[in-house]
Design a protein around this motif. Sequence first.
Motif, PDB file in Angstrom:
ATOM      1  N   GLN A 113       0.832  -1.207   0.000  1.00  0.00           N
ATOM      2  CA  GLN A 113       0.000   0.000   0.000  1.00  0.00           C
ATOM      3  C   GLN A 113       0.866   1.256   0.000  1.00  0.00           C
ATOM      4  N   GLN A 114       1.879   1.276   0.851  1.00  0.00           N
ATOM      5  CA  GLN A 114       2.740   2.455   0.927  1.00  0.00           C
ATOM      6  C   GLN A 114       3.490   2.674  -0.375  1.00  0.00           C
ATOM      7  N   ALA A 115       3.997   1.597  -0.968  1.00  0.00           N
ATOM      8  CA  ALA A 115       4.702   1.722  -2.250  1.00  0.00           C
ATOM      9  C   ALA A 115       3.776   2.250  -3.331  1.00  0.00           C
ATOM     10  N   SER A 116       2.513   1.823  -3.299  1.00  0.00           N
ATOM     11  CA  SER A 116       1.550   2.307  -4.289  1.00  0.00           C
ATOM     12  C   SER A 116       1.271   3.790  -4.085  1.00  0.00           C
ATOM     13  N   ILE A 117       1.140   4.216  -2.829  1.00  0.00           N
ATOM     14  CA  ILE A 117       0.936   5.639  -2.529  1.00  0.00           C
ATOM     15  C   ILE A 117       2.092   6.464  -3.061  1.00  0.00           C
ATOM     16  N   LEU A 118       3.312   5.987  -2.819  1.00  0.00           N
ATOM     17  CA  LEU A 118       4.490   6.737  -3.258  1.00  0.00           C
ATOM     18  C   LEU A 118       4.575   6.788  -4.777  1.00  0.00           C
ATOM     19  N   ARG A 119       4.279   5.679  -5.448  1.00  0.00           N
ATOM     20  CA  ARG A 119       4.304   5.672  -6.913  1.00  0.00           C
ATOM     21  C   ARG A 119       3.295   6.661  -7.486  1.00  0.00           C
ATOM     22  N   ALA A 120       2.087   6.664  -6.909  1.00  0.00           N
ATOM     23  CA  ALA A 120       1.051   7.563  -7.414  1.00  0.00           C
ATOM     24  C   ALA A 120       1.429   9.021  -7.197  1.00  0.00           C
ATOM     25  N   ALA A 121       1.986   9.330  -6.025  1.00  0.00           N
ATOM     26  CA  ALA A 121       2.388  10.713  -5.750  1.00  0.00           C
ATOM     27  C   ALA A 121       3.495  11.152  -6.703  1.00  0.00           C
ATOM     28  N   LYS A 122       4.457  10.276  -6.946  1.00  0.00           N
ATOM     29  CA  LYS A 122       5.532  10.615  -7.877  1.00  0.00           C
ATOM     30  C   LYS A 122       4.979  10.852  -9.281  1.00  0.00           C
ATOM     31  N   ALA A 123       4.069   9.985  -9.708  1.00  0.00           N
ATOM     32  CA  ALA A 123       3.485  10.153 -11.039  1.00  0.00           C
ATOM     33  C   ALA A 123       2.696  11.453 -11.122  1.00  0.00           C
ATOM     34  N   TYR A 124       2.023  11.810 -10.030  1.00  0.00           N
ATOM     35  CA  TYR A 124       1.257  13.065  -9.986  1.00  0.00           C
ATOM     36  C   TYR A 124       2.184  14.256 -10.207  1.00  0.00           C
ATOM     37  N   PHE A 125       3.282  14.302  -9.443  1.00  0.00           N
ATOM     38  CA  PHE A 125       4.188  15.443  -9.550  1.00  0.00           C
ATOM     39  C   PHE A 125       5.009  15.402 -10.832  1.00  0.00           C
ATOM     40  N   ASP A 126       5.264  14.210 -11.351  1.00  0.00           N
ATOM     41  CA  ASP A 126       5.936  14.122 -12.653  1.00  0.00           C
ATOM     42  C   ASP A 126       5.071  14.748 -13.744  1.00  0.00           C
ATOM     43  N   GLU A 127       3.754  14.488 -13.672  1.00  0.00           N
ATOM     44  CA  GLU A 127       2.861  15.073 -14.670  1.00  0.00           C
ATOM     45  C   GLU A 127       2.809  16.595 -14.519  1.00  0.00           C
ATOM     46  N   LEU A 128       2.747  17.070 -13.270  1.00  0.00           N
ATOM     47  CA  LEU A 128       2.737  18.511 -13.059  1.00  0.00           C
ATOM     48  C   LEU A 128       4.024  19.146 -13.565  1.00  0.00           C
ATOM     49  N   ALA A 129       5.159  18.488 -13.319  1.00  0.00           N
ATOM     50  CA  ALA A 129       6.433  19.023 -13.783  1.00  0.00           C
ATOM     51  C   ALA A 129       6.474  19.082 -15.313  1.00  0.00           C
ATOM     52  N   ALA A 130       5.970  18.021 -15.956  1.00  0.00           N
ATOM     53  CA  ALA A 130       5.946  18.020 -17.420  1.00  0.00           C
ATOM     54  C   ALA A 130       5.010  19.096 -17.955  1.00  0.00           C
ATOM     55  N   GLU A 131       3.885  19.291 -17.267  1.00  0.00           N
ATOM     56  CA  GLU A 131       2.935  20.328 -17.674  1.00  0.00           C
ATOM     57  C   GLU A 131       3.545  21.715 -17.503  1.00  0.00           C
ATOM     58  N   ASP A 132       4.238  21.905 -16.394  1.00  0.00           N
ATOM     59  CA  ASP A 132       4.909  23.189 -16.157  1.00  0.00           C
ATOM     60  C   ASP A 132       5.967  23.474 -17.218  1.00  0.00           C
ATOM     61  N   GLU A 133       6.665  22.419 -17.610  1.00  0.00           N
ATOM     62  CA  GLU A 133       7.715  22.605 -18.608  1.00  0.00           C
ATOM     63  C   GLU A 133       7.118  23.033 -19.952  1.00  0.00           C
ATOM     64  N   VAL A 134       5.987  22.451 -20.335  1.00  0.00           N
ATOM     65  CA  VAL A 134       5.342  22.867 -21.584  1.00  0.00           C
ATOM     66  C   VAL A 134       4.899  24.321 -21.491  1.00  0.00           C
ATOM     67  N   ARG A 135       4.303  24.712 -20.375  1.00  0.00           N
ATOM     68  CA  ARG A 135       3.875  26.093 -20.214  1.00  0.00           C
ATOM     69  C   ARG A 135       5.064  27.048 -20.211  1.00  0.00           C
ATOM     70  N   ARG A 136       6.118  26.629 -19.514  1.00  0.00           N
ATOM     71  CA  ARG A 136       7.313  27.494 -19.466  1.00  0.00           C
ATOM     72  C   ARG A 136       7.877  27.721 -20.862  1.00  0.00           C
ATOM     73  N   ILE A 137       7.965  26.650 -21.646  1.00  0.00           N
ATOM     74  CA  ILE A 137       8.532  26.774 -22.989  1.00  0.00           C
ATOM     75  C   ILE A 137       7.603  27.598 -23.879  1.00  0.00           C
ATOM     76  N   ASP A 138       6.280  27.414 -23.718  1.00  0.00           N
ATOM     77  CA  ASP A 138       5.346  28.229 -24.500  1.00  0.00           C
ATOM     78  C   ASP A 138       5.521  29.716 -24.183  1.00  0.00           C
ATOM     79  N   ASP A 139       5.628  30.031 -22.882  1.00  0.00           N
ATOM     80  CA  ASP A 139       5.837  31.429 -22.491  1.00  0.00           C
ATOM     81  C   ASP A 139       7.185  31.943 -22.996  1.00  0.00           C
ATOM     82  N   TYR A 140       8.187  31.083 -22.900  1.00  0.00           N
ATOM     83  CA  TYR A 140       9.525  31.458 -23.361  1.00  0.00           C
ATOM     84  C   TYR A 140       9.508  31.731 -24.857  1.00  0.00           C
ATOM     85  N   LEU A 141       8.838  30.863 -25.610  1.00  0.00           N
ATOM     86  CA  LEU A 141       8.771  31.041 -27.062  1.00  0.00           C
ATOM     87  C   LEU A 141       8.026  32.327 -27.407  1.00  0.00           C
TER      88      LEU A 141
END
Length: 437
Positions: A113-141
């Motif tokens: 259960q704990q490993a699943s919680i950690l995997r899900a949280a990491k995937a959540y923040f990985d998606e946010l980081a990827a989303e932020d990177e797209v927005r950052r590059i769009d603003d930069y462009l």
Amino acid sequence: MLCGSGYTYAADLLSVVEQAVDHDASVAQARASYDAARQAVPIARAALLPQLSGGWGRGYNRIDTEGFPRSDYWQSGWSVSLTQPLFDWTRWTNYQQADLVEARGAVEFGGAQQASILRAAKAYFDELAAEDEVRRIDDYLAAIDVEYGQLQRRRDAGEATVIDLRDAQTLRDEIVLQQRVAQVSLQARRRALEQLTGAPFEPLARLRGAMPLPAAAPADPEDWATQAREHGFDVQMRQLDWQIAQYDVTKARAAHYPVAGVTASYTPAGAAAGYARPTTTTTAMLTVTIPIFSGGEAQSKVKASLALEDKAHNGLLSAQRNAEAAARDSFARYEGGRERTRMLIDFVEASRDTLDATQAGYKVGSRTSTDVLRTLNALYVARRDLRAARYDTIVALLQLKAEAATLDVDDIAAIGTLLMGQRDDGKVPAPAPAGRG
């Protein structure tokens, strides 16, 4: 999910984590394994209790005796037998060991259960980081396009050179390439999140602006290391494996001990014909079995069990050392991440001021277009590093709690209060339901 005013709620961290845990096949597998382990005690206890069995049979008999006529008949009968072990050290040891088997199943389930919680949280923040990177590059462009347009106008007025335009175009081409890579990465992160939750991707709640991250409590890394060494899920598993191995040694040695028990049976008379006579049989017996020689098998099993016990003990020592080291590393990552985040917040503000000053200097001729592009790049790189540092720091905190076997949905709910930031339209949505269920 829609609120009353028609705005779409963003999925919060807690709901995503709970959905992922419910969908996780490894958690379901561990739960099934725990359900099976919970039967170890009843099974072992049953071997110490009386065993009662009954049977029925019908047989054909034919008797040929010289000088007498042949006799044949059918005979039916039934019997009841009772067995009660009195002394069997192997069975008793197996009963004691069963508690550890059940406990191991519980620990395995909790760790999954704990490993699943950690995997899900990491995937959540990985998606946010990827989303932020797209927005950052769009603003930069977009910012590069503005600078490029100004350069073109200055070139037409004779205030900029072709080299300035080429430099800006080269930088723009590089940003376009980064944009494509970021978009591919974002789609991959979203697919990974969909795979974890088993549901189509929904917009995620985002972190609010520059907010301080809480200090780790306790503040001493040795306290975390001690907690991890004593209570980490992997350490608990290895501890139970060692204790189970010790009981295996005891069971192997019990092969040299005598076994005592009581057996009883009752067989009433059955219908007979011819020369057969109905017979009722009742027996009761105290049996004692003493092992004398087994060809060296018992001694070899003891040696093998001792070797496996030594293996399990060394596995425990290795798990304890790894848990301590991992806890110290996670603590250092979190505290270092907090400090880095604070520094990057200041650096982003300084980079923004530097860009404003450089653009003003460029307008009056004291700065070049290259200076503007360089400071613009520094600002957007600092923004990228700040967002990545915040996500990495939060994940480091969750990892630290996981090393100490204290990570649960309450921690996820606490982290979730840092989310639900402003929307792109400037409105702040009410929290989405985040209860279990």
